[in-house]
Motif scaffolding. Structure first.
Motif, PDB file in Angstrom:
ATOM      1  N   ALA A 130       2.781   2.723 -29.363  1.00 43.36           N
ATOM      2  CA  ALA A 130       2.241   1.365 -29.466  1.00 43.36           C
ATOM      3  C   ALA A 130       1.332   1.012 -28.294  1.00 43.36           C
ATOM      4  N   VAL A 131       1.424   1.763 -27.188  1.00 39.46           N
ATOM      5  CA  VAL A 131       0.707   1.400 -25.956  1.00 39.46           C
ATOM      6  C   VAL A 131      -0.691   2.003 -25.940  1.00 39.46           C
ATOM      7  N   ASN A 132      -1.681   1.170 -25.734  1.00 43.27           N
ATOM      8  CA  ASN A 132      -3.050   1.627 -25.520  1.00 43.27           C
ATOM      9  C   ASN A 132      -3.246   1.978 -24.055  1.00 43.27           C
ATOM     10  N   VAL A 133      -2.958   1.019 -23.185  1.00 45.53           N
ATOM     11  CA  VAL A 133      -3.088   1.229 -21.746  1.00 45.53           C
ATOM     12  C   VAL A 133      -2.220   0.195 -21.046  1.00 45.53           C
ATOM     13  N   GLY A 134      -1.787   0.492 -19.846  1.00 48.36           N
ATOM     14  CA  GLY A 134      -1.049  -0.471 -19.034  1.00 48.36           C
ATOM     15  C   GLY A 134      -1.594  -0.440 -17.631  1.00 48.36           C
ATOM     16  N   GLY A 135      -1.148  -1.378 -16.829  1.00 49.75           N
ATOM     17  CA  GLY A 135      -1.647  -1.372 -15.467  1.00 49.75           C
ATOM     18  C   GLY A 135      -0.979  -2.390 -14.582  1.00 49.75           C
ATOM     19  N   PHE A 136      -1.222  -2.216 -13.286  1.00 53.41           N
ATOM     20  CA  PHE A 136      -0.675  -3.091 -12.264  1.00 53.41           C
ATOM     21  C   PHE A 136      -1.508  -2.896 -11.001  1.00 53.41           C
ATOM     22  N   ALA A 137      -1.357  -3.791 -10.060  1.00 54.17           N
ATOM     23  CA  ALA A 137      -2.116  -3.713  -8.816  1.00 54.17           C
ATOM     24  C   ALA A 137      -1.393  -2.836  -7.804  1.00 54.17           C
ATOM     25  N   PRO A 138      -2.087  -2.384  -6.765  1.00 55.58           N
ATOM     26  CA  PRO A 138      -1.410  -1.653  -5.698  1.00 55.58           C
ATOM     27  C   PRO A 138      -0.323  -2.523  -5.068  1.00 55.58           C
ATOM     28  N   VAL A 139       0.717  -1.894  -4.522  1.00 53.75           N
ATOM     29  CA  VAL A 139       1.795  -2.668  -3.906  1.00 53.75           C
ATOM     30  C   VAL A 139       1.554  -2.899  -2.418  1.00 53.75           C
ATOM     31  N   VAL A 140       0.537  -2.222  -1.857  1.00 53.94           N
ATOM     32  CA  VAL A 140       0.142  -2.434  -0.465  1.00 53.94           C
ATOM     33  C   VAL A 140      -1.384  -2.530  -0.426  1.00 53.94           C
ATOM     34  N   PRO A 141      -1.948  -3.217   0.582  1.00 50.74           N
ATOM     35  CA  PRO A 141      -3.404  -3.422   0.606  1.00 50.74           C
ATOM     36  C   PRO A 141      -4.209  -2.130   0.633  1.00 50.74           C
ATOM     37  N   ASP A 142      -3.666  -1.068   1.240  1.00 48.16           N
ATOM     38  CA  ASP A 142      -4.398   0.191   1.347  1.00 48.16           C
ATOM     39  C   ASP A 142      -3.876   1.236   0.360  1.00 48.16           C
ATOM     40  N   GLY A 143      -3.398   0.762  -0.792  1.00 54.45           N
ATOM     41  CA  GLY A 143      -2.799   1.673  -1.751  1.00 54.45           C
ATOM     42  C   GLY A 143      -3.541   1.746  -3.067  1.00 54.45           C
ATOM     43  N   PHE A 144      -3.001   2.560  -3.966  1.00 53.60           N
ATOM     44  CA  PHE A 144      -3.471   2.663  -5.336  1.00 53.60           C
ATOM     45  C   PHE A 144      -2.328   2.277  -6.278  1.00 53.60           C
ATOM     46  N   GLY A 145      -2.665   1.572  -7.353  1.00 55.06           N
ATOM     47  CA  GLY A 145      -1.717   1.347  -8.442  1.00 55.06           C
ATOM     48  C   GLY A 145      -2.100   2.276  -9.578  1.00 55.06           C
TER      49      GLY A 145
END
Length: 663
Positions: free
Chosen positions: A601-616
């Motif tokens: 059912a999922v096309n795509v999901g996402g979230f922001a990095p958890v730290v300023p110098d990170g990647f989500g």
């Protein structure tokens, strides 16, 4: 217990619970028939039948936690730093840590109705003062309806709303199939077994399922899906639920509308009436308000708590209660989705005017029918949301309540639909304007990019006897090393829903094995034969599998150390040196925060990095391709990371095919 471990390594959910249970799909159910009915299914086993007998989440042995913690630190520290951390661990294990562990065990024995992590984990979320937007709330976007004509905004919004209410009814009436993973469906996912197990007392039912290799999961969070909101309070927020409320909240162009979706007897309002009410809302030509109230839910929690009190005292208390108690929030956007990046920005944060970020979830439907669930995280994790997500997609596409040709009911929607109005003082208008400025400034800093690796996926990797998830995680380690020349703290969350009130445990994908393998591929590929690289890949896969199994069994180290620290603070005990060690801060500064998404059912999901110098990093390893959706702030370059990731995946596949790796 080997089959149980096999099951649990599948139960991964994202750092914020963004879901994920590859292959864990709700068990077979009986549909109520196309386009009609109050229920999604009619389970002969009561929904909460297994809940009382679920095993309790174990507290790991302190010595095991210290050993696992040091293993996770090894790829991140130099020799001097590691020696210092080892000394901190020894002192902790024989001193304050031992005392805290004994207190935690004693406390756990007195609270057999729950898990040792549940209370501290709720505290962690609810005491956080940062905005829930980007910092906590993720999204999952639905695939389009397979029938193109059903992706009309009004049709899809109606069908998804009705399916969501069917889920609510099915859950509350105990007719939703219990969440169970079946290792041998031919034995356990059968009407014959269900007829037997339903008569087994609840306090024994889990053991009956276990005997046929079926593993029930915790469903204690499900009741918070509906009629629930996170309320801002000074210092610590509260979770509010009013199961008696019967109305839906709809947001469009920053305006708030409510209408009943359940009648006084608890029956679902006819789909044609729901369709009529939504059509009425979609034809409202009112412009976006000058001061859209929704911005306030994106504020710092203490700021929002103070402003909310002003709203209540300004005569808006009853109106806010209607927002808070609504079954859920349906957001109707007035524009189509351009591409996956636009979709991610829209569903993760939008423009701030048309989401109530505090609701347990927002169901968002864009102009072209693109739909997603954006959810608040304090109340629960991805297992419950993904089950809801999967069921709504299945029901709305297979047994839709209305068709594109359906005519909305000839009802007076102007009487049934109430448009909520708020009294805003100058101080409140200033607060909204300030929240808007802050929101827009923050969202401008977020970059999102995505890519699809089409050379292969799960099928190829399994033929190589490698864990697809392990290979994806290794590729992230390699990509970061290629881009920045470092190995950094990495987080992959694993569901502990196999235990009563389980939440999550952390898998630490960065290991001495991934570091060695990454350096071989990135820095000195010419010095290694394809067979040597294949051997290193196998080592990484084996170790990642071990970490996954341990985490799923509640045998990681992160939650244990977190609970001990929480207990020390609660008891007024001075913080032990282990927590003051820079290495502890570094390993909890998760530069790579990752979540795998796997569902038809999922096309795509996402979230922001958890730290300023990170990647989500939201990713999925499909049968024949690998998808990745990456977010970053200005300190990192998401697009360049994806370029490096693609190069690394190409190198891994070359090595697996026996080809030499280019420098």
């Amino acid at each position: 217990m080997a089959p149980r471990l096999l099951l649990l390594q599948l139960l991964r959910s994202g750092p914020r619970g963004v879901a994920v249970s590859p292959g864990v799909v709700p068990c077979r159910s009986l549909s109520t028939g196309p386009g009609s009915g109050e229920y999604l299914q009619r389970s002969i086993v009561p929904t909460m039948h297994y809940q009382d007998s679920l095993p309790r989440l174990p507290i790991p042995k302190l010595e095991d936690t210290m050993r696992r913690y040091l293993s996770a630190q090894k790829p991140l520290l130099d020799d001097d730093q590691l020696r210092k951390t080892e000394q901190c661990c020894k002192s902790f294990e024989s001193g304050t840590g031992k005392e805290l562990h004994e207190l935690l065990v004693a406390q756990d024995k007195k609270n057999k109705h729950t898990s040792y992590i549940s209370g501290p984990w709720f505290d962690m979320y609810l005491t956080a003062r940062d905005s829930v937007v980007l910092n906590f709330n993720p999204f999952m976007a639905f695939n389009p309806d397979p029938k193109p004509e059903y992706n009309d905004q009004l049709t899809r919004a109606t069908n998804m709303t009705v399916s969501a209410i069917r889920f609510l009814k099915t859950l509350r009436d105990g007719l939703l199939e219990p969440e169970v993973f079946h290792l041998n469906p031919a034995k356990s996912d059968t009407d014959a077994f269900k007829r037997v197990i339903r008569y087994v007392p609840s306090f024994l039912s889990w053991y009956g399922a276990y005997l046929v290799n079926a593993y029930p999961l915790d469903m204690s969070q499900y009741f918070r899906l509906f009629n629930s909101t996170r309320l801002p309070k000074p210092g610590r927020d509260e979770l509010f639920t009013d199961a008696k409320a019967r109305h839906l909240l709809v947001l469009r162009r920053g305006h708030f509308y409510i209408f009943d979706v359940l009648d006084q007897d608890g029956n679902i309002v006819s789909p044609s009436k729901i369709q009529a009410h939504l059509r009425y809302i979609l034809t409202d030509s009112s412009p976006v308000p000058e001061f859209p109230l929704a911005y306030l839910t994106s504020e710092n929690r203490d700021v929002w708590a103070e402003v909310r009190q002003k709203l209540v005292h300004g005569g808006n208390g009853q109106t806010l209660e209607k927002v808070d108690s609504a079954v859920f929030c349906l957001c109707l956007d007035d524009f189509p989705i351009k591409d996956l990046v636009h979709l991610s920005h829209t569903m993760l944060h939008g423009d701030g005017t048309n989401r109530w970020f505090d609701k347990s979830f927002n169901l968002i439907v864009a102009k072209d029918g693109t739909a997603a669930v954006h959810f608040e995280h304090a109340w629960g994790d991805g297992v419950a949301v993904l089950r809801f997500f999967n069921e709504v997609f299945k029901d709305s596409t297979e047994t839709p309540a209305v068709t594109p040709q359906s005519r909305p009911a000839g009802t007076d929607s102007s009487a049934a639909v109430q448009k909520l109005r708020f009294e805003l003082s100058d101080a409140l208008k200033s607060a909204i304007a300030a929240a808007k400025d802050k929101f827009e400034a923050t969202m401008r800093t977020l970059a999102i990019d995505c890519f699809q690796f089409q050379r292969g996926g799960k099928e190829f990797l399994k033929k190589q006897k490698l864990s697809p998830d392990a290979v994806a995680q290794l590729a992230f380690q390699m990509a970061f090393l290629r881009q920045y020349g470092q190995t950094v703290a990495t987080y992959e969350s694993c569901s502990t829903a196999a235990f009563k009130h389980g939440r999550t445990e952390t898998i630490r994908p960065a290991s001495v094995f991934t570091k060695r393998c990454s350096e071989a591929f990135v820095r000195e590929p010419s010095r290694h034969s394809a067979s040597s690289l294949q051997h290193m890949l196998a080592e990484c896969s084996k170790y990642h599998g071990q970490l996954t199994k341990e985490a799923a069994m509640g045998q990681g180290f992160d939650r244990h150390l977190f609970a001990l620290r929480h207990l020390a603070a609660a008891r007024g005990i001075a913080l032990p040196d282990l927590y003051l060690d820079p290495a502890y801060g570094q390993i909890n500064h998760n530069i790579l925060s990752t979540s795998t998404l796997s569902s038809p059912a999922v096309n795509v999901g996402g979230f922001a990095p958890v730290v300023p110098d990170g990647f989500g990093i939201a990713y999925a390893v499909h049968d024949n391709w690998i998808g990745c959706n990456v977010s970053s702030y200005p300190g990192r370059d998401a697009r360049e990371f994806l370029h490096c990731l693609e190069r690394c995946l190409q190198d891994i596949f070359d090595a697996l095919e026996g080809k030499s790796i280019k420098t």
